[in-house]
Design an enzyme around this catalytic site. Sequence first.
Site, PDB file in Angstrom:
ATOM      1  N   ASP A 473       0.812  -1.225   0.000  1.00  0.00           N
ATOM      2  CA  ASP A 473       0.000   0.000   0.000  1.00  0.00           C
ATOM      3  C   ASP A 473       0.839   1.267   0.000  1.00  0.00           C
ATOM      4  O   ASP A 473       0.336   2.343  -0.298  1.00  0.00           O
ATOM      5  CB  ASP A 473      -0.846   0.048   1.286  1.00  0.00           C
ATOM      6  CG  ASP A 473      -2.026  -0.889   1.214  1.00  0.00           C
ATOM      7  OD1 ASP A 473      -2.448  -1.231   0.108  1.00  0.00           O
ATOM      8  OD2 ASP A 473      -2.526  -1.272   2.294  1.00  0.00           O
TER       9      ASP A 473
HETATM   10  C1  GLC Z   1      -1.633  -3.950   5.262  1.00  0.00           C
HETATM   11  C2  GLC Z   1      -2.793  -3.993   4.315  1.00  0.00           C
HETATM   12  C3  GLC Z   1      -2.545  -4.949   3.182  1.00  0.00           C
HETATM   13  C4  GLC Z   1      -1.251  -4.604   2.501  1.00  0.00           C
HETATM   14  C5  GLC Z   1      -0.118  -4.538   3.504  1.00  0.00           C
HETATM   15  C6  GLC Z   1       1.155  -4.033   2.904  1.00  0.00           C
HETATM   16  O1  GLC Z   1      -1.501  -5.162   5.909  1.00  0.00           O
HETATM   17  O2  GLC Z   1      -3.961  -4.376   4.994  1.00  0.00           O
HETATM   18  O3  GLC Z   1      -3.592  -4.901   2.261  1.00  0.00           O
HETATM   19  O4  GLC Z   1      -1.019  -5.576   1.533  1.00  0.00           O
HETATM   20  O5  GLC Z   1      -0.455  -3.661   4.550  1.00  0.00           O
HETATM   21  O6  GLC Z   1       1.080  -2.693   2.548  1.00  0.00           O
END
Ligand code: GLC
Length: 785
Positions: A473
């Site tokens: 993210d």
């Molecule tokens: C959090 C989010 C997930 C994402 C991860 C890495 O766990 O919920 O969707 O893949 O962060 O950013």
Amino acid sequence: MTYGRFDHENKEYVIHNPATPTPWINYIGQKSYAGFISATAGGYSWYKDPRWARVLRYRYNSIPMDRPGRYIYIRDRETGEYFSPSWQPVQKIDKYECRHGLGYTKIRGEYKGISCSTQYFVPLDDDCEIWYATIKNESSVTRKIDTFSFAEFAFYHVEADQQDVDWVQQSGKGWLEDGVIHFSMHFRLWGTTYFSSSEPHTSFDISLEEFIGKYRGESNPIAVEKGRCSDSVVSRGNGVGAFCHSFELAPGEEKSIAYVLGYRPHGSENTILSSAERWRNMANCRDAKKALDSFWSQYIDKIQINTPDGDVNNFVNVWNQYQCKTTFNWSRFVSMYQLGIGRGIGFRDGCQDCLGIMHTDPDSAAVFLRKLLRNQFKAGNAYHQYYPLTGTGDHGEAKKGEGYSDDHLWLIITVSQYLKECGKWEFLDEVIPFADDTTGATVYEHLKRAINFTAGDSGVNGLPRIRFADWNDSINIGRGVNNDASSVWTAFLFAYVLREFARLVELKQGAEDAENYRKMYTEISEKIRAVAWEGDRFVRAFKNDGQPIGSKTCERGQIYLNAQTWAILSGVVSAQEGAALMDFTDSQLNTEVGLMLHTPPYDKYDDVIGGASSYPPGAKENGGIFCHTNPWAMIAETILGRGDRSYKYYCQIHPAKMSSQDRFEIEPYVYAQNILGKHHPKFGLGRNSWLSGTAAWNLVAITQYILGIRPDYKGIVIDPCIPGEWTSFSLIRIFRGKRLNITVHNPDHVFKGVKQIIVNGINQNNNFIRFEDLKDYDDIVVQMG
Ligand code: GLC
């Protein structure tokens, strides 16, 4: 210091020191009425959606920490001294023990010869929670006792509760009806909370202000100090569920009181009194707890293993499965770290969470998949998250139009896993609406559109556009319209999905239709190799201006874990290339508590990268140990046949194997989302326990790849890849209603390789057992070598 231990026989984690470094919590309830509770009774409850229908209040990120909670105060009427058996909030206790179990928590405290043991749980068939308290006189003289309950009511809509204080307080209303405390808003539309007890009370309070008293707190409420509530109701103000009971106990005598706290949405308030009545009967409470216990024992029964490593057994048999179900229920929405306001149920997260319950409850996975499919657009991409009460989604942080590059592709992984687990191919023919088209299409068509969306969404170097982000993210190089930044990782995911989908299509429609997807697989694999392969590593992504990230040419973020592990998972590299790739990855990214996400971390904010660089070096997505990605390395190593390496990665992030609870700080019975990496001064500190993709992927890694029992479309594959020192292991696995009793021998101490499989006395000629060859009970003996 240690704070607790596992009680394997009772499937409980027992905490003996209440001052845990962070609140160590448990969840009660499932997808309807639910809550979490810490080892000192802190926490809160909600009905279906913690954003819209919060039942109890909780003060996050506050001092003192972990307040308020579901408290009981015990007062000696002769001396006026009082304590709380959960240690908090009074913090005065002689003996203390908390037992977190499957779906319940039991806390026992004792002070100056009086004990109280309370079992907190949510019955399977009512929207309420029960606090079953037993108070006992442990001393040799008769004691006069007052007990007080405490539950601080929320105003349902959690943002209004914090932002619109004037309005909610002017509207708050609490009254007593048939001995049951009712709390609601004057207009009633947001539902009603109720609180009652099994015993006639001597006094009560519904006004929080009256119970606590001015300028006091939960640790010294005026009512408890005085030994009497003031029978207050609420015509404006905050609400509390406070009942006082007064009684005498002879030496050794005990008395039980069952409290019930529940919620009814507007329109069903007429069931409140019958619910209160039902739980006034102590036998009903005990039966409900028994029903809950049998739910959980059946739930975890579908896979039970016995390996030489007790921590592996304990997690696979109990805690990892339990965490998977909790994560499936709440995604990343509501925990000690997620406030139950913003996140909703994530699309990619939800797809992955299904993998953790598939072996035991594929039907719930299908119900959930239908909800997700409704949040997919007809173009094939999807909303990033949705909210349980409305069922509708939004893009989270990404602006409309940007979206995420990977959400929709996860559908294929989850649907294929569903078909492999339960063989219900008719699921593919169900017609499900799109988020933007009520006519909808079959599930099969939904999946094809997911693929077509990515196939038609190429950016720099012909790889999939990263959009706002991919799995990570916080790599936000694709922000802004007409941004062509691309993701090598999404390309690997796409390749993985294409290979899987081609198999599915072949079984559904025949080899000819599958050919197209195989061609696409070859094309994307070649493209990745051509543009992202640097000999020792794969680049992670390309910015809009074509510059790479995760490359040896970068100053920071030179190697990213996911871009290496998925090269192997997707089959884009050969075994030989993969082994060299993973050796290099290990040398760059591994630590004693897990593999870091990338290295070296960004040392200052980089406006192009965005999120990841906003964290200090070593934290979260900036080179932290993001545990979710570690099982992908475990799986990659099993594909390469290196059982020792895979097991090493498994052990490194295992919370019960951490060398110090004071360093790790969080619960030893569930996986963490993140551990601070080696560039951080607090290297080894864990955070975001409970709700994490780590749970599901770790279960997949250990059961399907390390122990190697892998459901497939037409049967089950037996392909262990274990540490060389293991001489044998065994397990019971229920597969489509058949009970497989599997024993694996490893006399030559190999990592991988199956020499012989005997199924019910008959020699198999390969390591794939067809479903039609299985009986209801099957004895399977495997010789590795
Ligand atoms: C959090 C989010 C997930 C994402 C991860 C890495 O766990 O919920 O969707 O893949 O962060 O950013």
